[in-house]
Design an enzyme around this catalytic site. Sequence first.
Site, mmCIF file in Angstrom:
data_model
loop_
_atom_site.group_PDB
_atom_site.id
_atom_site.type_symbol
_atom_site.label_atom_id
_atom_site.label_comp_id
_atom_site.label_asym_id
_atom_site.label_seq_id
_atom_site.Cartn_x
_atom_site.Cartn_y
_atom_site.Cartn_z
ATOM 1 N N CYS A 140 0.839 -1.205 0.000
ATOM 2 C CA CYS A 140 0.000 0.000 0.000
ATOM 3 C C CYS A 140 0.868 1.247 0.000
ATOM 4 C CB CYS A 140 -0.930 -0.022 1.215
ATOM 5 S SG CYS A 140 -1.979 1.426 1.371
ATOM 6 N N CYS A 143 -0.433 4.104 2.166
ATOM 7 C CA CYS A 143 -0.284 3.898 3.605
ATOM 8 C C CYS A 143 1.155 4.135 4.033
ATOM 9 C CB CYS A 143 -0.652 2.473 4.004
ATOM 10 S SG CYS A 143 -2.252 1.937 3.437
ATOM 11 N N ASP A 144 2.104 3.646 3.249
ATOM 12 C CA ASP A 144 3.465 3.486 3.765
ATOM 13 C C ASP A 144 4.513 4.391 3.129
ATOM 14 O OD1 ASP A 144 2.215 1.539 5.202
ATOM 15 O OD2 ASP A 144 2.933 -0.128 3.988
#
Lengths: 319, 111
Positions: A140, A143-144
């Site tokens: 992701c 997300c990261d």
Amino acid sequence: MTNHHRVIIIGSGPAGLTAAIYSARADLAPLVIEGEPSSTSDQPGGQLMLTTEVENFPGFPSGVMGPELMLQFRDQAARFGAHFLTAKVTAIDFSERPFKVWVRDEIYTADAVIVSTGAQSVMLGLEGENRLLGHGVSTCATCDGFFFRDQHIAVVGGGDSAIEEAIFLTKFASKVSLLVRRDELRASKIMQQRAFKNPKIEIVWNTVVDDLVGSIRLEGAVVHNVVTGDVTTLPVTGLFVAIGHRPNTDLFKGVLQMGDNGYLITQPGSTYTDVEGVFACGDVQDHTYRQAVTAAGSGCMAAIDAERWLEAQSHRSHG
Amino acid sequence: MADGIVTLTTSNFDEQVTGSEKPVIVDFWAEWCGPCKMIAPILAEIAVEQPGVTIAKLNVDENPDIAMRFNVMSIPTLLVFDKGEVRKRVVGAKGKGQLLEELNEFLPTSR
């Protein structure tokens, strides 16, 4: 909430939620079994929950974040009376009507079922991949990406989603190596041009990943060139995988007709599966277009097909 | 903490987490993270159902130093602190059932 519904929708990406909006507006009070949160496989909201900016969804001229778009879809379905169950379907029985759908021990029945379970990203299948997931290996980018500020990272893949991720990640990373298996990109022309123009993106052609290095966190990726055979270790601290998808159809094996690739087969120009009363829409039955907007379109078709089919059934039983 | 969830920042982290009598489950999250949004309501439910633990949230965007201090490289990540020590790390979004299973040993009221 009783356990019988006119329509049960399995899956909650653009297809499932559009089917929910349409069938809720048709007063069918659908139950959407939306899946369970996950960072690695299918999840409520579908693949867009793991993506960044969506620039090609009509109506959003300045783009919209994938997760935000999906929350809007969900709110819209809820507004018209769709019910949601945040759970994963564990078994189904479509052999007789009403159709049965299980979530562990709980059983739900429906007059019609719309299957919109979508597809999920394929991982590389390397030994270190699961161990290093969340420690440098990521599924992701949204997300990261943040955690890789000023670092050298790699994105694996040559399609639109790989390039989209690579470009997004240049906001944080000092350098993004795009590892491409062939000597050309599968991505659309506009995305290719953006990749070529981006000074932080280095395209590494004819390259596949063989191994991941690092015990506690990712320290490098061992790659080899498929033309020259040269093996090198790229000192990357982050690895994002975008190499393709597989349909989420395990639940329907032996029940619904599917192709060799596992995608469900629908009758041309409709969302009818080979089981009467069961409809399929979105990526689970489409390996050609695979866009949010085409998934939404086919979700609308499934809701209309289901509504008309239910209508015809009630005429039959009363007439 | 109207909803029973403690909001952590760099300035109150040690006082709220290290100094807590009860185990503290810290949810590392950010506004731009889709899976984080999916587990937020689950954690809100656990906060109500499990008075034996404290549920807390830390926005990594606003408090990157805390994320770095605990080697958080992916969100959502849940860290369970007991007596000031990290006792458990759960990386990635999960459904409620799976989450309760992973956190089971820290939840006094579950069997």
